[in-house]
Write an enzyme that holds these catalytic residues in place. Structure first.
Site, PDB file in Angstrom:
ATOM      1  N   SER A  20     -75.040  56.856  52.217  1.00 21.80           N
ATOM      2  CA  SER A  20     -76.290  57.628  52.376  1.00 21.80           C
ATOM      3  C   SER A  20     -76.053  59.071  52.811  1.00 21.80           C
ATOM      4  O   SER A  20     -76.650  59.983  52.216  1.00 21.80           O
ATOM      5  CB  SER A  20     -77.232  56.914  53.340  1.00 21.80           C
ATOM      6  OG  SER A  20     -77.706  55.730  52.749  1.00 21.80           O
ATOM      7  N   THR A  39     -80.943  50.209  58.033  1.00 17.46           N
ATOM      8  CA  THR A  39     -80.102  49.176  57.418  1.00 17.46           C
ATOM      9  C   THR A  39     -80.017  47.967  58.352  1.00 17.46           C
ATOM     10  O   THR A  39     -80.667  47.915  59.396  1.00 17.46           O
ATOM     11  CB  THR A  39     -78.733  49.783  57.030  1.00 17.46           C
ATOM     12  OG1 THR A  39     -78.022  48.825  56.251  1.00 17.46           O
ATOM     13  CG2 THR A  39     -77.910  50.166  58.241  1.00 17.46           C
ATOM     14  N   LYS A  50     -83.866  45.850  59.721  1.00 17.01           N
ATOM     15  CA  LYS A  50     -84.924  45.977  58.711  1.00 17.01           C
ATOM     16  C   LYS A  50     -86.201  45.211  59.064  1.00 17.01           C
ATOM     17  O   LYS A  50     -87.284  45.597  58.640  1.00 17.01           O
ATOM     18  CB  LYS A  50     -84.398  45.512  57.345  1.00 17.01           C
ATOM     19  CG  LYS A  50     -83.393  46.473  56.745  1.00 17.01           C
ATOM     20  CD  LYS A  50     -83.014  46.080  55.334  1.00 17.01           C
ATOM     21  CE  LYS A  50     -82.150  47.137  54.695  1.00 17.01           C
ATOM     22  NZ  LYS A  50     -81.826  46.837  53.297  1.00 17.01           N
ATOM     23  N   ASN A  81     -86.851  49.650  54.877  1.00 15.52           N
ATOM     24  CA  ASN A  81     -85.552  50.347  54.776  1.00 15.52           C
ATOM     25  C   ASN A  81     -85.674  51.847  54.990  1.00 15.52           C
ATOM     26  O   ASN A  81     -84.680  52.563  54.890  1.00 15.52           O
ATOM     27  CB  ASN A  81     -84.820  50.016  53.470  1.00 15.52           C
ATOM     28  CG  ASN A  81     -85.375  50.757  52.274  1.00 15.52           C
ATOM     29  OD1 ASN A  81     -86.467  51.325  52.327  1.00 15.52           O
ATOM     30  ND2 ASN A  81     -84.639  50.752  51.186  1.00 15.52           N
ATOM     31  N   GLY A 120     -79.418  35.322  42.574  1.00 13.59           N
ATOM     32  CA  GLY A 120     -79.385  35.624  44.002  1.00 13.59           C
ATOM     33  C   GLY A 120     -80.813  35.704  44.522  1.00 13.59           C
ATOM     34  O   GLY A 120     -81.768  35.887  43.737  1.00 13.59           O
ATOM     35  N   ALA A 121     -80.960  35.498  45.831  1.00 10.61           N
ATOM     36  CA  ALA A 121     -82.304  35.500  46.420  1.00 10.61           C
ATOM     37  C   ALA A 121     -82.282  36.104  47.820  1.00 10.61           C
ATOM     38  O   ALA A 121     -83.116  35.774  48.658  1.00 10.61           O
ATOM     39  CB  ALA A 121     -82.858  34.083  46.456  1.00 10.61           C
ATOM     40  N   GLY A 122     -81.325  36.998  48.069  1.00  5.44           N
ATOM     41  CA  GLY A 122     -81.238  37.665  49.366  1.00  5.44           C
ATOM     42  C   GLY A 122     -82.151  38.886  49.407  1.00  5.44           C
ATOM     43  O   GLY A 122     -83.076  39.019  48.582  1.00  5.44           O
TER      44      GLY A 122
HETATM   45  P1  NAP Z   1     -77.747  38.820  50.943  1.00  7.51           P
HETATM   46  O1  NAP Z   1     -79.095  39.023  51.539  1.00  7.51           O
HETATM   47  O2  NAP Z   1     -76.632  38.345  51.789  1.00  7.51           O
HETATM   48  O3  NAP Z   1     -77.911  37.806  49.700  1.00  7.51           O
HETATM   49  C1  NAP Z   1     -76.803  37.407  48.954  1.00  7.51           C
HETATM   50  C2  NAP Z   1     -77.243  36.456  47.850  1.00  7.51           C
HETATM   51  O4  NAP Z   1     -76.090  36.175  47.064  1.00  7.51           O
HETATM   52  C3  NAP Z   1     -77.807  35.152  48.339  1.00  7.51           C
HETATM   53  O5  NAP Z   1     -78.843  34.766  47.499  1.00  7.51           O
HETATM   54  C4  NAP Z   1     -76.622  34.193  48.224  1.00  7.51           C
HETATM   55  O6  NAP Z   1     -76.977  32.874  47.896  1.00  7.51           O
HETATM   56  C5  NAP Z   1     -75.896  34.767  47.029  1.00  7.51           C
HETATM   57  N1  NAP Z   1     -74.463  34.470  47.118  1.00  7.51           N
HETATM   58  C6  NAP Z   1     -73.595  34.896  48.055  1.00  7.51           C
HETATM   59  N2  NAP Z   1     -72.362  34.434  47.797  1.00  7.51           N
HETATM   60  C7  NAP Z   1     -72.464  33.667  46.686  1.00  7.51           C
HETATM   61  C8  NAP Z   1     -71.539  32.889  45.945  1.00  7.51           C
HETATM   62  N3  NAP Z   1     -70.236  32.813  46.312  1.00  7.51           N
HETATM   63  N4  NAP Z   1     -71.978  32.241  44.849  1.00  7.51           N
HETATM   64  C9  NAP Z   1     -73.284  32.313  44.490  1.00  7.51           C
HETATM   65  N5  NAP Z   1     -74.219  33.012  45.160  1.00  7.51           N
HETATM   66  C10 NAP Z   1     -73.802  33.687  46.255  1.00  7.51           C
HETATM   67  O7  NAP Z   1     -77.228  40.168  50.298  1.00  7.51           O
HETATM   68  P2  NAP Z   1     -78.083  41.387  49.703  1.00  7.51           P
HETATM   69  O8  NAP Z   1     -78.321  42.394  50.756  1.00  7.51           O
HETATM   70  O9  NAP Z   1     -79.245  40.855  48.954  1.00  7.51           O
HETATM   71  O10 NAP Z   1     -77.025  42.060  48.702  1.00  7.51           O
HETATM   72  C11 NAP Z   1     -76.656  41.374  47.515  1.00  7.51           C
HETATM   73  C12 NAP Z   1     -75.840  42.300  46.622  1.00  7.51           C
HETATM   74  O11 NAP Z   1     -76.607  43.444  46.255  1.00  7.51           O
HETATM   75  C13 NAP Z   1     -74.574  42.848  47.282  1.00  7.51           C
HETATM   76  O12 NAP Z   1     -73.571  42.904  46.311  1.00  7.51           O
HETATM   77  C14 NAP Z   1     -74.967  44.236  47.710  1.00  7.51           C
HETATM   78  O13 NAP Z   1     -73.882  45.130  47.763  1.00  7.51           O
HETATM   79  C15 NAP Z   1     -75.902  44.625  46.583  1.00  7.51           C
HETATM   80  N6  NAP Z   1     -76.891  45.640  46.971  1.00  7.51           N
HETATM   81  C16 NAP Z   1     -76.952  46.773  46.231  1.00  7.51           C
HETATM   82  C17 NAP Z   1     -77.884  47.735  46.523  1.00  7.51           C
HETATM   83  C18 NAP Z   1     -77.943  48.985  45.689  1.00  7.51           C
HETATM   84  O14 NAP Z   1     -78.666  49.923  46.065  1.00  7.51           O
HETATM   85  N7  NAP Z   1     -77.249  49.046  44.586  1.00  7.51           N
HETATM   86  C19 NAP Z   1     -78.783  47.542  47.583  1.00  7.51           C
HETATM   87  C20 NAP Z   1     -78.692  46.361  48.313  1.00  7.51           C
HETATM   88  C21 NAP Z   1     -77.740  45.414  48.001  1.00  7.51           C
HETATM   89  P3  NAP Z   1     -77.551  31.811  48.971  1.00  7.51           P
HETATM   90  O15 NAP Z   1     -78.969  32.215  49.254  1.00  7.51           O
HETATM   91  O16 NAP Z   1     -77.453  30.527  48.231  1.00  7.51           O
HETATM   92  O17 NAP Z   1     -76.657  31.900  50.170  1.00  7.51           O
END
Ligand code: NAP
Length: 265
Positions: A2, A47, A51, A72, A115-117
């Site tokens: 950032s 961050t 959040k 955010n 994914g569902a995070g």
């Molecule tokens: P998060 O809240 O931790 O969620 C991670 C998700 O990935 C969960 O749904 C988890 O599944 C799943 N997951 C983790 N490990 C896994 C595996 N080995 N196999 C299958 N599913 C798996 O993370 P987040 O903040 O949403 O971030 C997710 C991704 O987006 C990261 O790579 C992050 O760098 C990227 N991101 C990018 C931006 C951007 O601006 N480009 C912004 C935010 C995030 P479960 O629910 O089953 O545990």
């Protein structure tokens, strides 16, 4: 990332501002907001782990941040600079990047989000609000998948890898393929299962080309890495903070240069 992106924006636009990263201890989000109230800080990018906590300290929270239960950024209401507003710009950043870089509008399309995070939830809500016909969520944990699907209302559904075959847009929002992790060589789905005219977006930006995006490129699919979302969500925040149009190209160049340098380190 950032500070690099916003300081490039300030330099390019001539806006008299500086962006600094400040560590805030867990549980101290309200103190950070009070610091903003008592100074001339224009805004805060927020961050983890703040959040959720920061919501209660804001005077108002946008509808999308309320739905996501995650803020955010915090900015000053232009109508009353003493009113602090919490927003979540991630989803707008994702859809903005899709439109700007790939000329793809989600309206009427079938989107699959893996994914569902936190990131997935923002993407799901934004795709539904942009008029996607269907938003299918594939995730290991079913409860989190169901909660994410609910954000898309009647367009939302839980699904399986079989749904990828009918998707117009597939989004990876898992860390599978991220450099420096145990799963840097992994792919969230088999690229051969996607249509050749599908668009594949990976939210990861380190590396710039994940194994998934490399395999999709080899198959001739169009794709996008996470720099687009990262920069476009910062564009929305910059405009909240300054009231000025953000210098998109300068911000994109700064992000790509910083990620490339990090990849070589
Ligand atoms: P998060 O809240 O931790 O969620 C991670 C998700 O990935 C969960 O749904 C988890 O599944 C799943 N997951 C983790 N490990 C896994 C595996 N080995 N196999 C299958 N599913 C798996 O993370 P987040 O903040 O949403 O971030 C997710 C991704 O987006 C990261 O790579 C992050 O760098 C990227 N991101 C990018 C931006 C951007 O601006 N480009 C912004 C935010 C995030 P479960 O629910 O089953 O545990």
């Amino acid at each position: 990332m950032s500070p690099v992106i916003y300081n490039a924006a300030f330099a390019d636009s001539g806006f008299d501002g500086v962006f600094v990263a400040m560590p805030v201890a867990p549980g101290q989000a309200d103190a950070a907001i009070e610091a903003m109230r008592s100074t001339d800080i224009l805004g805060l990018s927020v961050t983890m782990p703040h959040k959720v906590d920061v919501m209660a300290a804001c005077d108002r929270v946008s509808e999308r941040a309320q739905k996501l239960q995650a803020v955010n950024c915090v900015y000053r209401d232009p109508a009353d600079r003493n009113v602090l507003v919490g927003d979540n710009t991630d989803g707008a950043g994702f859809v903005g990047g899709l439109r700007a870089e790939l000329d793809v509008d989600p309206r009427g399309l079938h989107c699959v989000v893996i994914g569902a995070g936190g990131a997935a939830r923002a993407v799901v809500l934004a795709l539904a609000q942009a008029g996607a016909a269907q938003v299918t969520i594939i995730n290991r944990n079913n409860d989190r998948a169901a909660a994410a699907a609910a954000l898309a209302g009647t367009a939302g559904a839980m699904g399986s890898h079989d749904d990828i075959a009918s998707a117009d847009i597939v989004v990876n929002s898992t860390p599978l393929g991220m450099a420096g992790t145990d799963h840097s060589a992994s792919m969230p789905f088999d690229p051969a299962s996607a249509r050749v005219d599908a668009v594949v977006c990976d939210l990861i930006y380190h590396p710039l080309e994940t194994p998934l995006l490399a395999a999709c490129r080899q198959r001739g699919l169009r794709g996008q890495n996470g720099v687009a979302m990262l920069v476009h969500q910062a564009v929305v925040q910059f405009e909240h903070f300054t009231g000025q149009t953000a210098p998109l190209q300068a911000m994109t160049n700064a992000a790509n240069t910083a990620v490339a340098a990090r990849s070589q380190a």
